[in-house]
Write an enzyme that holds these catalytic residues in place. Sequence first.
Site, PDB file in Angstrom:
ATOM      1  N   ASN A 194     -28.275 -16.610 -67.751  1.00  0.00           N
ATOM      2  CA  ASN A 194     -27.970 -17.974 -68.188  1.00  0.00           C
ATOM      3  C   ASN A 194     -28.947 -18.914 -67.491  1.00  0.00           C
ATOM      4  O   ASN A 194     -28.818 -19.174 -66.300  1.00  0.00           O
ATOM      5  CB  ASN A 194     -26.513 -18.305 -67.802  1.00  0.00           C
ATOM      6  CG  ASN A 194     -26.161 -19.750 -68.057  1.00  0.00           C
ATOM      7  OD1 ASN A 194     -26.887 -20.460 -68.756  1.00  0.00           O
ATOM      8  ND2 ASN A 194     -25.038 -20.199 -67.494  1.00  0.00           N
ATOM      9  N   TRP A 195     -29.917 -19.383 -68.256  1.00  0.00           N
ATOM     10  CA  TRP A 195     -30.976 -20.208 -67.652  1.00  0.00           C
ATOM     11  C   TRP A 195     -30.498 -21.620 -67.352  1.00  0.00           C
ATOM     12  O   TRP A 195     -31.208 -22.383 -66.697  1.00  0.00           O
ATOM     13  CB  TRP A 195     -32.192 -20.280 -68.579  1.00  0.00           C
ATOM     14  CG  TRP A 195     -32.897 -18.968 -68.811  1.00  0.00           C
ATOM     15  CD1 TRP A 195     -32.446 -17.703 -68.501  1.00  0.00           C
ATOM     16  CD2 TRP A 195     -34.181 -18.780 -69.409  1.00  0.00           C
ATOM     17  NE1 TRP A 195     -33.361 -16.763 -68.879  1.00  0.00           N
ATOM     18  CE2 TRP A 195     -34.446 -17.382 -69.446  1.00  0.00           C
ATOM     19  CE3 TRP A 195     -35.138 -19.649 -69.947  1.00  0.00           C
ATOM     20  CZ2 TRP A 195     -35.624 -16.856 -69.976  1.00  0.00           C
ATOM     21  CZ3 TRP A 195     -36.308 -19.116 -70.475  1.00  0.00           C
ATOM     22  CH2 TRP A 195     -36.553 -17.736 -70.483  1.00  0.00           C
ATOM     23  N   LYS A 196     -29.347 -21.993 -67.879  1.00  0.00           N
ATOM     24  CA  LYS A 196     -28.824 -23.364 -67.708  1.00  0.00           C
ATOM     25  C   LYS A 196     -29.884 -24.384 -68.143  1.00  0.00           C
ATOM     26  O   LYS A 196     -30.642 -24.109 -69.064  1.00  0.00           O
ATOM     27  CB  LYS A 196     -28.366 -23.590 -66.266  1.00  0.00           C
ATOM     28  CG  LYS A 196     -27.432 -22.479 -65.778  1.00  0.00           C
ATOM     29  CD  LYS A 196     -26.696 -22.843 -64.536  1.00  0.00           C
ATOM     30  CE  LYS A 196     -25.953 -21.606 -64.042  1.00  0.00           C
ATOM     31  NZ  LYS A 196     -24.918 -21.917 -63.083  1.00  0.00           N
ATOM     32  N   HIS A 245     -18.281 -21.598 -70.630  1.00  0.00           N
ATOM     33  CA  HIS A 245     -18.796 -21.513 -69.248  1.00  0.00           C
ATOM     34  C   HIS A 245     -18.065 -22.550 -68.380  1.00  0.00           C
ATOM     35  O   HIS A 245     -17.727 -23.641 -68.853  1.00  0.00           O
ATOM     36  CB  HIS A 245     -20.304 -21.785 -69.248  1.00  0.00           C
ATOM     37  CG  HIS A 245     -20.940 -21.484 -67.931  1.00  0.00           C
ATOM     38  ND1 HIS A 245     -20.915 -22.378 -66.887  1.00  0.00           N
ATOM     39  CD2 HIS A 245     -21.569 -20.380 -67.478  1.00  0.00           C
ATOM     40  CE1 HIS A 245     -21.525 -21.831 -65.841  1.00  0.00           C
ATOM     41  NE2 HIS A 245     -21.934 -20.616 -66.169  1.00  0.00           N
ATOM     42  N   GLU A 302     -19.051 -24.565 -66.262  1.00  0.00           N
ATOM     43  CA  GLU A 302     -19.691 -25.893 -66.208  1.00  0.00           C
ATOM     44  C   GLU A 302     -19.333 -26.702 -67.453  1.00  0.00           C
ATOM     45  O   GLU A 302     -19.183 -27.921 -67.385  1.00  0.00           O
ATOM     46  CB  GLU A 302     -21.211 -25.738 -66.038  1.00  0.00           C
ATOM     47  CG  GLU A 302     -21.549 -25.292 -64.621  1.00  0.00           C
ATOM     48  CD  GLU A 302     -22.820 -24.475 -64.469  1.00  0.00           C
ATOM     49  OE1 GLU A 302     -23.654 -24.460 -65.392  1.00  0.00           O
ATOM     50  OE2 GLU A 302     -22.966 -23.822 -63.410  1.00  0.00           O
ATOM     51  N   GLU A 356     -15.977 -15.089 -64.236  1.00  0.00           N
ATOM     52  CA  GLU A 356     -16.816 -15.826 -63.299  1.00  0.00           C
ATOM     53  C   GLU A 356     -15.934 -16.715 -62.430  1.00  0.00           C
ATOM     54  O   GLU A 356     -15.587 -17.835 -62.842  1.00  0.00           O
ATOM     55  CB  GLU A 356     -17.808 -16.713 -64.062  1.00  0.00           C
ATOM     56  CG  GLU A 356     -18.730 -15.948 -64.985  1.00  0.00           C
ATOM     57  CD  GLU A 356     -20.004 -16.735 -65.238  1.00  0.00           C
ATOM     58  OE1 GLU A 356     -21.057 -16.279 -64.790  1.00  0.00           O
ATOM     59  OE2 GLU A 356     -19.937 -17.812 -65.832  1.00  0.00           O
ATOM     60  N   GLY A 403     -23.155 -20.350 -58.400  1.00  0.00           N
ATOM     61  CA  GLY A 403     -24.175 -21.221 -57.824  1.00  0.00           C
ATOM     62  C   GLY A 403     -23.928 -21.568 -56.365  1.00  0.00           C
ATOM     63  O   GLY A 403     -24.582 -22.441 -55.820  1.00  0.00           O
ATOM     64  N   SER A 450     -23.111 -15.723 -58.435  1.00  0.00           N
ATOM     65  CA  SER A 450     -24.058 -15.377 -57.377  1.00  0.00           C
ATOM     66  C   SER A 450     -24.417 -13.889 -57.353  1.00  0.00           C
ATOM     67  O   SER A 450     -24.570 -13.300 -56.282  1.00  0.00           O
ATOM     68  CB  SER A 450     -23.533 -15.843 -56.013  1.00  0.00           C
ATOM     69  OG  SER A 450     -23.355 -17.250 -56.017  1.00  0.00           O
ATOM     70  N   GLY A 462     -26.892 -16.404 -63.166  1.00  0.00           N
ATOM     71  CA  GLY A 462     -27.477 -17.743 -63.224  1.00  0.00           C
ATOM     72  C   GLY A 462     -28.762 -17.788 -62.410  1.00  0.00           C
ATOM     73  O   GLY A 462     -29.820 -17.357 -62.859  1.00  0.00           O
ATOM     74  N   GLY A 463     -28.649 -18.260 -61.180  1.00  0.00           N
ATOM     75  CA  GLY A 463     -29.825 -18.483 -60.318  1.00  0.00           C
ATOM     76  C   GLY A 463     -30.816 -17.325 -60.285  1.00  0.00           C
ATOM     77  O   GLY A 463     -32.024 -17.531 -60.428  1.00  0.00           O
TER      78      GLY A 463
HETATM   79  C1  PEP Z   1     -23.551 -18.648 -64.175  1.00  0.00           C
HETATM   80  O1  PEP Z   1     -24.076 -19.726 -64.374  1.00  0.00           O
HETATM   81  O2  PEP Z   1     -22.920 -18.111 -65.090  1.00  0.00           O
HETATM   82  C2  PEP Z   1     -23.696 -18.024 -62.860  1.00  0.00           C
HETATM   83  C3  PEP Z   1     -23.016 -16.944 -62.609  1.00  0.00           C
HETATM   84  O3  PEP Z   1     -24.557 -18.635 -61.962  1.00  0.00           O
HETATM   85  P1  PEP Z   1     -25.011 -18.033 -60.523  1.00  0.00           P
HETATM   86  O4  PEP Z   1     -25.455 -16.617 -60.765  1.00  0.00           O
HETATM   87  O5  PEP Z   1     -26.139 -18.923 -60.102  1.00  0.00           O
HETATM   88  O6  PEP Z   1     -23.833 -18.106 -59.622  1.00  0.00           O
END
Ligand code: PEP
Length: 252
Positions: free
Chosen positions: A9-11, A95, A97, A167, A173, A213, A234-235
Amino acid sequence: MAKMIIAGNWKMFNNIQASIELVSGLKRLVTANPGCEVVVCPPFTSLEAVGNYLKDSPIKLGAQNMHFEENGAFTGEISAEMLLSVGCVYVILGHSERRAIFGESDELINKKIKKALSKNLLPIFCIGETLQERESNITFDVIKKQVTEGLAGISADDMLKVVVAYEPVWAIGTGKTASPAQAQEVHAFIRNLLGQLYNSTVAAAITIQYGGSVKPENAVELLGQPDINGALVGGACLKADSFNSIIEAASK
Ligand code: PEP
């Protein structure tokens, strides 16, 4: 047996040029590691360019959101048809967010999942509890409500096309990861719930990803849990090398 799927997920990161740079690193690396399904979810503005770049590659394209209506006066929104027209196979829905920042409810997410399924777009349906909910010992209640309301009215046949992503919000994040045992406990609960809502065949076949994470250092242990069938990253998906290490961990 559920399919192993690693999705990135590039956000709201990467313009078109940066998107192509990132995906070119992946294309090279992923071709050599076909052991699991790999999905990239760039921002809307990069979907077409990345989709074209990935033609004839095993990497699948996904979007990060969509509207539940066919089309209409919904300024700033994107429809399922539009996503299909640029080559999307998956769409992330619900998601945390979107839930927390943009106020998306279980009911709204349910409408989006139904629309995606009616168009043959595969939803990556995100659920997860906040830190406050975990500390209040209501994690399972929260997950049960999100699953039951998010999937209301979805048939067993359609359910087979849904990927669930657990999640925990406190792990997204933040650098804090759920321990493999903590994650496995909730994944087993979700699979059991799917068994009650549908049947044991559906429950066993559904991919339940973990997200929060995930990085190369913790991927092997998390992905080694019996009910964890992949990761939503994500990251760590924003660098080709770290995303590839996670894909390698999943291929084992
Ligand atoms: C996400 O945005 O779905 C996510 C899991 O982010 P991160 O890996 O940065 O925690």
